[in-house]
Design a protein around this motif. Structure first.
Motif, mmCIF file in Angstrom:
data_model
loop_
_atom_site.group_PDB
_atom_site.id
_atom_site.type_symbol
_atom_site.label_atom_id
_atom_site.label_comp_id
_atom_site.label_asym_id
_atom_site.label_seq_id
_atom_site.Cartn_x
_atom_site.Cartn_y
_atom_site.Cartn_z
ATOM 1 N N ILE A 1 -18.365 -16.863 -44.005
ATOM 2 C CA ILE A 1 -17.236 -17.101 -43.104
ATOM 3 C C ILE A 1 -16.029 -17.609 -43.881
ATOM 4 N N ARG A 2 -16.274 -18.500 -44.841
ATOM 5 C CA ARG A 2 -15.178 -19.123 -45.595
ATOM 6 C C ARG A 2 -14.402 -18.116 -46.446
ATOM 7 N N ARG A 3 -15.088 -17.061 -46.909
ATOM 8 C CA ARG A 3 -14.422 -16.078 -47.757
ATOM 9 C C ARG A 3 -13.434 -15.196 -46.981
ATOM 10 N N ALA A 4 -13.540 -15.149 -45.653
ATOM 11 C CA ALA A 4 -12.692 -14.268 -44.851
ATOM 12 C C ALA A 4 -11.238 -14.734 -44.865
ATOM 13 N N ASP A 5 -10.308 -13.783 -44.720
ATOM 14 C CA ASP A 5 -8.885 -14.136 -44.643
ATOM 15 C C ASP A 5 -8.597 -14.912 -43.359
ATOM 16 N N ARG A 6 -9.241 -14.493 -42.267
ATOM 17 C CA ARG A 6 -9.064 -15.186 -40.990
ATOM 18 C C ARG A 6 -10.401 -15.243 -40.277
ATOM 19 N N ILE A 7 -10.499 -16.192 -39.334
ATOM 20 C CA ILE A 7 -11.725 -16.404 -38.567
ATOM 21 C C ILE A 7 -11.357 -16.384 -37.091
ATOM 22 N N ALA A 8 -12.160 -15.689 -36.303
ATOM 23 C CA ALA A 8 -11.990 -15.691 -34.844
ATOM 24 C C ALA A 8 -13.288 -16.187 -34.233
ATOM 25 N N VAL A 9 -13.185 -17.131 -33.304
ATOM 26 C CA VAL A 9 -14.362 -17.697 -32.641
ATOM 27 C C VAL A 9 -14.447 -17.114 -31.236
ATOM 28 N N LEU A 10 -15.605 -16.548 -30.926
ATOM 29 C CA LEU A 10 -15.833 -15.910 -29.632
ATOM 30 C C LEU A 10 -16.738 -16.806 -28.793
ATOM 31 N N GLU A 11 -16.281 -17.153 -27.617
ATOM 32 C CA GLU A 11 -17.063 -17.971 -26.696
ATOM 33 C C GLU A 11 -16.943 -17.391 -25.293
ATOM 34 N N ALA A 12 -18.095 -17.161 -24.665
ATOM 35 C CA ALA A 12 -18.136 -16.692 -23.277
ATOM 36 C C ALA A 12 -17.273 -15.461 -23.061
ATOM 37 N N ARG B 1 -14.618 -14.440 -24.730
ATOM 38 C CA ARG B 1 -13.193 -14.550 -25.047
ATOM 39 C C ARG B 1 -13.015 -15.142 -26.443
ATOM 40 N N VAL B 2 -11.920 -14.760 -27.088
ATOM 41 C CA VAL B 2 -11.560 -15.385 -28.358
ATOM 42 C C VAL B 2 -10.869 -16.692 -28.033
ATOM 43 N N THR B 3 -11.531 -17.794 -28.361
ATOM 44 C CA THR B 3 -10.987 -19.108 -28.014
ATOM 45 C C THR B 3 -10.254 -19.775 -29.164
ATOM 46 N N GLU B 4 -10.427 -19.243 -30.370
ATOM 47 C CA GLU B 4 -9.813 -19.901 -31.525
ATOM 48 C C GLU B 4 -9.682 -18.882 -32.656
ATOM 49 N N GLU B 5 -8.582 -18.952 -33.379
ATOM 50 C CA GLU B 5 -8.373 -18.019 -34.488
ATOM 51 C C GLU B 5 -7.508 -18.687 -35.550
ATOM 52 N N GLY B 6 -7.865 -18.453 -36.814
ATOM 53 C CA GLY B 6 -7.092 -19.030 -37.911
ATOM 54 C C GLY B 6 -7.852 -18.939 -39.212
ATOM 55 N N THR B 7 -7.349 -19.605 -40.244
ATOM 56 C CA THR B 7 -8.034 -19.631 -41.528
ATOM 57 C C THR B 7 -9.108 -20.717 -41.506
ATOM 58 N N TRP B 8 -9.944 -20.714 -42.529
ATOM 59 C CA TRP B 8 -10.996 -21.735 -42.635
ATOM 60 C C TRP B 8 -10.370 -23.123 -42.682
ATOM 61 N N GLU B 9 -9.330 -23.274 -43.474
ATOM 62 C CA GLU B 9 -8.704 -24.585 -43.614
ATOM 63 C C GLU B 9 -8.106 -25.051 -42.289
ATOM 64 N N GLU B 10 -7.452 -24.134 -41.576
ATOM 65 C CA GLU B 10 -6.823 -24.499 -40.302
ATOM 66 C C GLU B 10 -7.860 -24.914 -39.266
ATOM 67 N N THR C 1 -11.172 -25.788 -39.660
ATOM 68 C CA THR C 1 -12.028 -26.933 -39.991
ATOM 69 C C THR C 1 -11.246 -28.240 -39.994
ATOM 70 N N ALA C 2 -9.914 -28.155 -40.045
ATOM 71 C CA ALA C 2 -9.102 -29.371 -40.015
ATOM 72 C C ALA C 2 -8.963 -29.934 -38.604
ATOM 73 N N ARG C 3 -9.365 -29.175 -37.612
ATOM 74 C CA ARG C 3 -9.248 -29.642 -36.231
ATOM 75 C C ARG C 3 -10.570 -30.274 -35.778
ATOM 76 N N PRO C 4 -10.576 -31.548 -35.513
ATOM 77 C CA PRO C 4 -11.811 -32.178 -35.023
ATOM 78 C C PRO C 4 -12.215 -31.575 -33.675
#
Length: 581
Positions: A543-554, A556-565, A567-570
């Motif tokens: 996952i970390r090697r990807a340019d961008r990450i999209a999180v799918l929940e229920a 829908r895409v609920t979150e999208e960004g880079t690994w740093e972006e 993981t920086a959000r608690p």
């Protein structure tokens, strides 16, 4: 492994199931006509032979006159004609049947491919094999022993009835009721025979499916000591198949006994009628044996046609299963006006996509864009819809709402529904969680995606994916890669996809069987500046090697960004997803 379920009684298939397969003969009109002509000559020669022989006997007995040389020659010619036409009809009818079955098998496979994976999903491989092979093979009797024989029997009986009406109408009256009952009997028994046939086909399909699953899972069954229970289950299915076959055979025996009874009644009626005609002077004694032989001879083809029709009715279930496969609707129908993909890199997009499998929505308004040349990691809990997204991007299905698109570097987006399937497969490659390998050499398995790939590209691709360390290119890989580890199968699957040099690569947890080192090696092999990659994965390093990450929940895409972006959000969706692993 499937759980044992309570067997259900199959219902009788639709009456039109066999009739719907008759158009397959239209592709072989000339051979069908020759088969019908041979059957007509064969049955007509037999009737003529029996009638002529009976007349010769009657003349010899009543008038003490030996058959003439011409009569003997005519009888010999009829014997020869009957012999040749019997052979010719059998040769032509079976040749015709096997040609039709060969084309029908292709149409069944085409239907399964056209409707896969949705139609195939949930169906057991043994059941599919039973439809593709056993059900089609069962229809050989219908094509070889029914159509031409029915037409010939009807023609011969009609001709014989005309002659009988001219010679002695009462003889015709004696055989007409029997002919009518013989013709009506298969239709009267049709529902029961069709139900028996459906039960037999269902039992055979179940046994086939369980046998395939048992062979595939033999190691697991041995490891967990479940083989004795599995053997008992197979024996139980075998007994059910035997019961169904015995019931079907009993029904056929009863039908045969009824036909024999009707023939005996016809014989008695013909003898009594002929005797009365002779004593009353309406029929000359020398012609009485010939008239009787003709009356009974024309019933023979009718009785044989009734037997064939009765047996054909039991094939309705096989015909219905084959017909359903042939007519299976396309879940991704071909475009009416295909668009040509422009050269260069391609991105992908799901735009307001909604999709379900017949129940609750799996994807509900998904918006996801991957620019050309980027790598996106699609993350989510099991059942979130990640594999569904992959299947939509590969156009295994079409969205219920919204669009799946390819994004050229310049120009308008291209809806996947507007792209010819062959061109789409060259542009987009999907490597799934399972790795289907076929019996053949390692090189043959790799070339499935690119049969014309040159040897240098094959060797280089195999080297980059570490496949060269598994086995030589000419080594034979066992069916489904049973002798290989999960990681080795994953390497082969990835090399096979890369050999096609796709512009979009979709990986559905295809590296899950690899260790961290192997995952890193393949990550380097997969890197290509112009290729767009969608990775479904749970491993942090992937996952970390990807340019961008999209999180799918229920759905829908609920979150999208880079690994740093992310993981920086608690308390981010990515944190929640990774915490479940």
């Amino acid at each position: 492994m499937t759980t044992q379920s309570r067997p259900t009684t199959p219902t009788a298939p639709d009456r039109g199931a066999l009739r719907a397969l008759l158009p397959a003969l239209a592709e072989h009109r000339a051979m069908t006509a020759r088969t019908c002509a041979a059957a007509l000559l064969e049955q007509g020669a037999l009737v003529a032979l029996l009638t002529s022989a009976a007349h010769a006997v009657g003349t010899a007995v009543i008038e003490a006159e030996a058959p003439s040389t011409g009569t003997v020659a005519a009888l010999a010619a009829l014997v020869l004609l009957r012999t040749l036409m019997t052979w010719r009809e059998m040769d032509l009818s079976h040749d015709l049947a096997y040609r039709v079955l060969a084309a029908l098998r292709v149409r069944v496979f085409d239907g399964l491919a056209r409707s896969a994976p949705a139609r195939v999903a949930g169906r057991r491989s043994g059941d599919l094999a039973a439809t593709a092979m056993a059900d089609v093979e069962a229809l050989e009797f219908f094509y070889a022993h029914t159509t031409a024989q029915l037409l010939a029997a009807g023609t011969v009986f009609t001709g014989g009835a005309v002659v009988l009406a001219a010679v002695e109408p009462w003889l015709l009256a004696a055989v007409l009721p029997t002919a009518a009952l013989l013709t009506a009997a298969p239709f009267a028994q049709a529902r029961g025979r069709a139900a028996h046939g459906a039960r037999t086909r269902a039992a055979l399909a179940t046994l086939s499916a369980d046998t395939v699953e048992t062979v595939d899972g033999l190691r697991e069954l041995l490891a967990f000591g479940a083989l004795p229970a599995r053997r008992r289950r197979l024996a139980d299915h075998g007994r059910r198949l035997g019961d169904a076959q015995r019931a079907e055979a009993t029904a056929e025996a009863a039908a045969a006994a009824l036909r024999d009874l009707l023939i005996v009644a016809a014989v008695l009626g013909v003898v009594a009628t002929a005797a009365h005609s002779v004593t009353s002077g309406r029929l000359h004694g020398a012609w009485a044996p010939a008239a009787m032989a003709l009356a009974l001879a024309v019933l023979g083809p009718v009785a044989e046609a009734a037997r064939s029709l009765s047996q054909a009715v039991s094939l309705r279930a096989a015909a219905a299963r084959v017909g359903a496969a042939v007519k299976a609707p396309a879940l991704a129908p071909p475009p009416t006006a295909p668009r040509t993909l422009p050269p260069g890199p391609l991105g992908v997009r799901l735009h307001r996509v909604r999709f379900d499998y017949g129940g609750a929505a799996v994807l509900d308004g998904v918006d996801l864009t991957v620019p050309a040349g980027q790598t996106l990691a699609l993350v989510g809990a099991s059942g979130a819809g990640k594999s569904t997204c992959a299947h939509l991007l590969a156009r295994f299905w079409d969205p219920a709402e919204g669009t799946a698109q390819l994004l050229p570097a310049t120009g308008d987006p291209v809806d996947l529904r507007d792209v010819d399937d062959a061109e789409l497969r060259r542009a987009v490659a999907l490597v799934g969680q399972e790795t289907p390998l076929f019996h053949g050499t390692l090189a043959e398995n790799l070339r499935l995606t690119a049969p014309d790939a040159d040897d240098d590209l094959l060797v280089e691709t195999a080297r980059r994916c570490g496949v060269d360390r598994i086995a030589p290119m000419d080594a034979v890989i066992g069916e489904r890669g049973a002798t290989l580890s999960g990681g080795q199968r994953a390497r082969i699957a990835l090399a096979r996809a890369l050999l096609a040099q796709p512009r979009v690569l979709i990986l559905d947890e295809s590296t899950a069987h690899l260790d961290n080192t192997g995952d890193a090696e393949l990550a380097a092999a997969l890197h290509h500046p112009g290729r767009t990659t969608v990775v479904i994965a749970h491993r942090r390093a992937t996952i970390r090697r990807a340019d961008r990450i999209a999180v799918l929940e229920a759905g829908r895409v609920t979150e999208e960004g880079t690994w740093e972006e992310l993981t920086a959000r608690p308390g981010s969706a990515l944190h929640r997803t990774l915490a479940r692993r």
